[in-house]
Design a protein around this motif. Sequence first.
Motif, PDB file in Angstrom:
ATOM      1  N   GLY A   1      63.353  61.923  16.584  1.00 12.87           N
ATOM      2  CA  GLY A   1      64.535  61.482  17.327  1.00 12.87           C
ATOM      3  C   GLY A   1      65.750  62.249  16.867  1.00 12.87           C
ATOM      4  O   GLY A   1      65.912  63.425  17.185  1.00 12.87           O
ATOM      5  N   SER A   2      66.596  61.587  16.061  1.00 13.55           N
ATOM      6  CA  SER A   2      67.821  62.267  15.622  1.00 13.55           C
ATOM      7  C   SER A   2      67.523  63.363  14.604  1.00 13.55           C
ATOM      8  O   SER A   2      68.320  64.271  14.390  1.00 13.55           O
ATOM      9  N   VAL A   3      66.364  63.273  13.994  1.00 17.98           N
ATOM     10  CA  VAL A   3      66.012  64.227  12.932  1.00 17.98           C
ATOM     11  C   VAL A   3      64.671  64.883  13.253  1.00 17.98           C
ATOM     12  O   VAL A   3      63.790  64.240  13.824  1.00 17.98           O
ATOM     13  N   ILE A   4      64.541  66.150  12.862  1.00 16.01           N
ATOM     14  CA  ILE A   4      63.236  66.816  12.978  1.00 16.01           C
ATOM     15  C   ILE A   4      62.777  67.155  11.560  1.00 16.01           C
ATOM     16  O   ILE A   4      63.509  67.804  10.805  1.00 16.01           O
ATOM     17  N   ARG A   5      61.606  66.622  11.196  1.00 16.21           N
ATOM     18  CA  ARG A   5      61.082  66.908   9.845  1.00 16.21           C
ATOM     19  C   ARG A   5      60.143  68.114   9.934  1.00 16.21           C
ATOM     20  O   ARG A   5      59.188  68.109  10.719  1.00 16.21           O
ATOM     21  N   VAL A   6      60.473  69.131   9.136  1.00 18.36           N
ATOM     22  CA  VAL A   6      59.713  70.383   9.189  1.00 18.36           C
ATOM     23  C   VAL A   6      59.080  70.626   7.829  1.00 18.36           C
ATOM     24  O   VAL A   6      59.718  70.430   6.794  1.00 18.36           O
ATOM     25  N   ARG A   7      57.829  71.040   7.834  1.00 19.83           N
ATOM     26  CA  ARG A   7      57.176  71.447   6.579  1.00 19.83           C
ATOM     27  C   ARG A   7      56.863  72.941   6.667  1.00 19.83           C
ATOM     28  O   ARG A   7      56.235  73.388   7.636  1.00 19.83           O
ATOM     29  N   VAL A   8      57.341  73.637   5.655  1.00 24.20           N
ATOM     30  CA  VAL A   8      57.180  75.097   5.648  1.00 24.20           C
ATOM     31  C   VAL A   8      56.248  75.489   4.500  1.00 24.20           C
ATOM     32  O   VAL A   8      56.472  75.083   3.354  1.00 24.20           O
ATOM     33  N   GLY A   9      55.217  76.255   4.827  1.00 30.91           N
ATOM     34  CA  GLY A   9      54.283  76.720   3.801  1.00 30.91           C
ATOM     35  C   GLY A   9      54.781  78.012   3.183  1.00 30.91           C
ATOM     36  O   GLY A   9      55.109  78.961   3.900  1.00 30.91           O
ATOM     37  N   ILE A  10      54.896  78.014   1.827  1.00 28.69           N
ATOM     38  CA  ILE A  10      55.315  79.234   1.123  1.00 28.69           C
ATOM     39  C   ILE A  10      54.204  79.542   0.124  1.00 28.69           C
ATOM     40  O   ILE A  10      54.151  78.948  -0.961  1.00 28.69           O
TER      41      ILE A  10
ATOM     42  N   VAL B   1      55.580  70.145  12.252  1.00 25.80           N
ATOM     43  CA  VAL B   1      56.867  69.744  12.834  1.00 25.80           C
ATOM     44  C   VAL B   1      56.717  68.315  13.353  1.00 25.80           C
ATOM     45  O   VAL B   1      55.805  68.018  14.124  1.00 25.80           O
ATOM     46  N   HIS B   2      57.579  67.407  12.870  1.00 25.88           N
ATOM     47  CA  HIS B   2      57.548  66.013  13.339  1.00 25.88           C
ATOM     48  C   HIS B   2      58.889  65.682  13.970  1.00 25.88           C
ATOM     49  O   HIS B   2      59.922  65.709  13.288  1.00 25.88           O
ATOM     50  N   PHE B   3      58.856  65.383  15.260  1.00 25.74           N
ATOM     51  CA  PHE B   3      60.087  65.034  15.963  1.00 25.74           C
ATOM     52  C   PHE B   3      60.345  63.535  15.777  1.00 25.74           C
ATOM     53  O   PHE B   3      59.548  62.694  16.199  1.00 25.74           O
TER      54      PHE B   3
ATOM     55  N   PRO C   1      61.345  74.109  15.905  1.00 27.01           N
ATOM     56  CA  PRO C   1      60.494  75.233  15.513  1.00 27.01           C
ATOM     57  C   PRO C   1      59.045  75.000  15.956  1.00 27.01           C
ATOM     58  O   PRO C   1      58.646  73.860  16.186  1.00 27.01           O
ATOM     59  N   VAL C   2      58.298  76.071  16.028  1.00 24.51           N
ATOM     60  CA  VAL C   2      56.910  75.980  16.483  1.00 24.51           C
ATOM     61  C   VAL C   2      55.980  76.238  15.300  1.00 24.51           C
ATOM     62  O   VAL C   2      56.233  77.140  14.493  1.00 24.51           O
ATOM     63  N   VAL C   3      54.932  75.449  15.204  1.00 21.30           N
ATOM     64  CA  VAL C   3      53.967  75.608  14.106  1.00 21.30           C
ATOM     65  C   VAL C   3      53.356  77.001  14.164  1.00 21.30           C
ATOM     66  O   VAL C   3      52.956  77.477  15.224  1.00 21.30           O
ATOM     67  N   GLY C   4      53.317  77.666  13.013  1.00 23.42           N
ATOM     68  CA  GLY C   4      52.702  78.984  12.924  1.00 23.42           C
ATOM     69  C   GLY C   4      53.709  80.111  12.917  1.00 23.42           C
ATOM     70  O   GLY C   4      53.393  81.230  12.482  1.00 23.42           O
TER      71      GLY C   4
ATOM     72  N   ASP D   1      64.573  68.376   6.482  1.00 20.27           N
ATOM     73  CA  ASP D   1      64.958  67.728   7.732  1.00 20.27           C
ATOM     74  C   ASP D   1      66.080  68.526   8.385  1.00 20.27           C
ATOM     75  O   ASP D   1      66.995  68.999   7.699  1.00 20.27           O
ATOM     76  N   THR D   2      66.008  68.682   9.718  1.00 21.44           N
ATOM     77  CA  THR D   2      67.143  69.274  10.433  1.00 21.44           C
ATOM     78  C   THR D   2      67.568  68.294  11.522  1.00 21.44           C
ATOM     79  O   THR D   2      66.742  67.529  12.031  1.00 21.44           O
ATOM     80  N   PHE D   3      68.850  68.304  11.845  1.00 27.64           N
ATOM     81  CA  PHE D   3      69.318  67.409  12.907  1.00 27.64           C
ATOM     82  C   PHE D   3      68.826  67.923  14.255  1.00 27.64           C
ATOM     83  O   PHE D   3      68.741  69.136  14.470  1.00 27.64           O
ATOM     84  N   ASN D   4      68.534  67.014  15.135  1.00 28.51           N
ATOM     85  CA  ASN D   4      68.102  67.379  16.469  1.00 28.51           C
ATOM     86  C   ASN D   4      69.305  67.931  17.244  1.00 28.51           C
ATOM     87  O   ASN D   4      70.384  67.353  17.215  1.00 28.51           O
TER      88      ASN D   4
END
Lengths: 354, 263
Positions: free
Chosen positions: A308-317, A304-306, A335-338, A325-328
């Motif tokens: 500012g206006s955007v939060i970049r999330v990487r999801v492992g599948i 999870v990388h915050f 979201p929390v890692v794990g 990316d989701t808007f802040n």
Amino acid sequence: MAEPFLSIQHVRKSFGATTVVEDFNLDVAPGEFVSFLGPSGCGKTTVLRMVAGFEEPSAGKIVVSGKDITRLKPNQRNIGMVFQAYALFPNLTVAQNIGFGLKVAGMPRAAIDSRVAEMLDIIRLPQMADRYPYQLSGGQQQRIALARAIAPKPKLLLLDEPLSALDAKVRISLREEIRSIQKKLGITTIFVTHDQEEALSISDRIAVMYGGKAEQVGTPFEIYNRPATKFVANFVGTLNVLEGKVTDAASGKVQVNTQEVSLKGKLNGSKSGDTLSLALRPEAISLGRQPGHDTSLSGEIAEVHFLGSVIRVRVGIGGNTVSLDTFNNSATPPPVVGEKADISFSSGDMLVLH
Amino acid sequence: MKSGRFWAWVVFVLGAAYFFIPLIATIEFSLRMRRGVYSLDAYKVVLGDSQFQATFMFSVVVAIFTILLGVLIVVPTAYWIRLRMPQIRPIVEFITLLPLVIPAIVIVFGYIRMYGSNSPLPFLATNPGANALLVIGYATLALPYMYRAVDTGLRTIDVRTLTEAAQILGAGWGTIISRVILPNVLIAVLSGAFLTFAIVIGEFTMASLLNRPAFGPYLQNLVANRAYEPAALSIIAFVITWGCMSLIQILSRFAPKSANRPN
């Protein structure tokens, strides 16, 4: 397309045993702005230099306005060009630089002065006429170089990575200025760049090049949303690539990790058991199950990388990682890692790469 | 650190003494023509001598023609090598260095043999022919200096891109060299020109063996037969040389400044 203004036909260029451009074809309509986009060494500048006349094609021909110019010298082509390194003549003032081509053409002094003044107005630097290049900033020098290129009213304008040497802010303002001047004058333009954002933002069409060939030619919308090849998909924009296995070719079922997605009508001749690369743009994916999205996959938050206006999330599948990316939103914590998470998307947005 | 500074000054003083003591001694000696007092008599004699004026003017004219010939040969050659044939640069550099290792006397004997009055190209049969041969010989002698000066000047500009920018604007080779390349290496060309001038003004071997009324043989003749005048002439020659060097410095202030490297 109506009668093309510039037609590059089956052009090939070799230096010794190395072929840098292979069977390159492109038709450009009058007044069109076409970008050559590709990584270093893909042959985009070589094609541009062949159009300018600095390199002679090993095969094929280049036609401008119905006339074959393949064997003409650069000074006989009536083409304007802007170089990456500005290439202003250091011994001449701004006005003399802009008037250089007009003077060479033998235009009377009064006409040159008037055209130079007109050009300085177009690039919004009327007060700079008597300055020397070393007294100008990079952005100003490149605007002067643009004015110098268009002053003799060339048939075609070539821009060889004109923004590469400039800082980010100037680059954005200058590219908009170039596009606005090009539209105003209606001059057919070829723009070489390795910057996808630049190409997407100002072009009518883009030719994405790789290994001396045009991988795809299309509008920015087509190039971004319907990339024809894996290279185009990877090179233009950010892309999530998932490895999948066709489980039922007839009904379009593909297994990603242990989960199944339906890609009916997109498998194009793939057989059951084939392995596929599936691509998804980050903006097509939502965190959680969203209405309107017909497909979902479950995974685990990896990063999870915050921002500012955007939060970049990487999801492992499974073995794949999907970036989105989701808007802040101040009311919702990131979201929390794990933790377990679902992603959803429309199967229509998923591309099968060949 | 202090000891380092001390020795630096010692070396500086020794170097300055090596340079200035002979110069001061020559100046002092050139002023002693009139017994018992310092005077400019030796300078008056030298400058008033019609032979001095004639030979000096001859050498100046020869120097001007040598510079023109040098520029005509070297500028297009150095430009073309930078633009299209960088691979032959070491060969051309070697050729331009040859005049430094082959003595002028060898060159001039070659000329006499090749262009004597009985040869198919009898340059030496007439005075204008001999003068032309002298100019050609001097252009050869000045080649290492002229080539290096121009090549260094070309290194400071982006020859290829400037050439292409001029070409695409409709310019032919003549316009490119005269309006784009030459003005941007003018200071380098002038440096080469002044070095050529200094070489030609003092040159003795070629002028003497080709029997030309040049300043070098006049200088040698004076040294052999007079006492104070040669010292005065040496100082005059020194002033001319330093005048040339100062001119290079002054003119370099007017050099076109690079857009990418404001100086």
